[in-house]
Scaffold this motif. Structure first.
Motif, PDB file in Angstrom:
ATOM      1  N   LEU A 191       0.879  -1.161   0.000  1.00 55.18           N
ATOM      2  CA  LEU A 191       0.000   0.000   0.000  1.00 55.18           C
ATOM      3  C   LEU A 191       0.917   1.211   0.000  1.00 55.18           C
ATOM      4  O   LEU A 191       1.758   1.365   0.891  1.00 55.18           O
ATOM      5  N   GLU A 201       1.483   5.558  -0.927  1.00 50.99           N
ATOM      6  CA  GLU A 201       0.873   6.872  -1.094  1.00 50.99           C
ATOM      7  C   GLU A 201       1.698   7.621  -2.125  1.00 50.99           C
ATOM      8  O   GLU A 201       2.923   7.696  -2.020  1.00 50.99           O
ATOM      9  N   GLN A 210      -3.753   6.967  -2.401  1.00 53.72           N
ATOM     10  CA  GLN A 210      -3.244   5.641  -2.041  1.00 53.72           C
ATOM     11  C   GLN A 210      -3.453   4.682  -3.207  1.00 53.72           C
ATOM     12  O   GLN A 210      -4.440   4.784  -3.943  1.00 53.72           O
TER      13      GLN A 210
END
Length: 190
Positions: A24, A26, A31
């Protein structure tokens, strides 16, 4: 370029030669979920016969569902195995030829195979002064060893018939090396 920050990494799958992670991240205030594959690394070797021919291996590749023509290569046995030792081992295992010692392998280059989603690195070595040895194939390997002229392999690359990344890199790197060292009279790409 926007800064990328990893927020989380989860192991999604662990196989025999790789680990697949779900990251995950950013980026630019948003995101995103990215796949990441970890590979411990590998080594490959471009064997050169006394006659100036290159030894290639032909083997079936499951991902492509066909046989490919490649340089001998293999994964490291452990993450800390020196890649020079891996190349030394793979040369004899796959071709039945060896060099006197790992120190006789000449480092040619390091490549990152698939930078978009995998961290695999392959160190590629040049093997000269080949000695007869014995092929030691794994139970699940079927490999034919073939001798090729450099010019023929270059033509196969340019026609799109030889597409394995490590093999293309090794052959083009070797061709550039010999031509830059003034050996162009010995081997012609024509």
């Amino acid at each position: 370029m926007n800064e990328v920050r990893r927020l989380k990494r989860e192991l999604a799958y662990e196989g025999t030669i790789l680990k697949v992670y779900r990251d995950l991240v950013e980026i630019g205030g948003h995101q995103a979920s990215w796949d990441y594959i970890h590979h411990n690394g590998a080594a490959a070797v471009l064997p050169l016969t006394a006659e100036g021919k290159l030894l290639m291996v032909r083997q079936y590749r499951n991902a492509l569902d066909r046989a490919t023509l490649e340089i001998p290569a293999g994964k490291v046995d452990s993450p800390d195995e020196p890649r020079r030792l891996c190349a030394f081992r793979e040369l004899e295992e796959e071709t039945g030829y060896r060099v006197e010692s790992p120190d006789k392998l000449e480092f040619l280059m390091r490549i990152d195979t698939t930078v978009a989603f995998c961290d695999e690195e392959i160190d590629i070595f040049l093997a000269r002064e080949l000695l007869p040895g014995q092929q030691h194939l794994d139970q699940d390997e079927s490999i034919e060893v073939e001798e090729w002229e450099l010019r023929d392999l270059l033509q196969m690359i340019y026609r799109g018939e030889l597409r394995d990344g490590k093999t293309v890199s090794a052959i083009l790197g070797y061709a550039a090396k010999i031509f830059s060292e003034g050996e162009k009279g010995k081997i012609s790409p024509q």
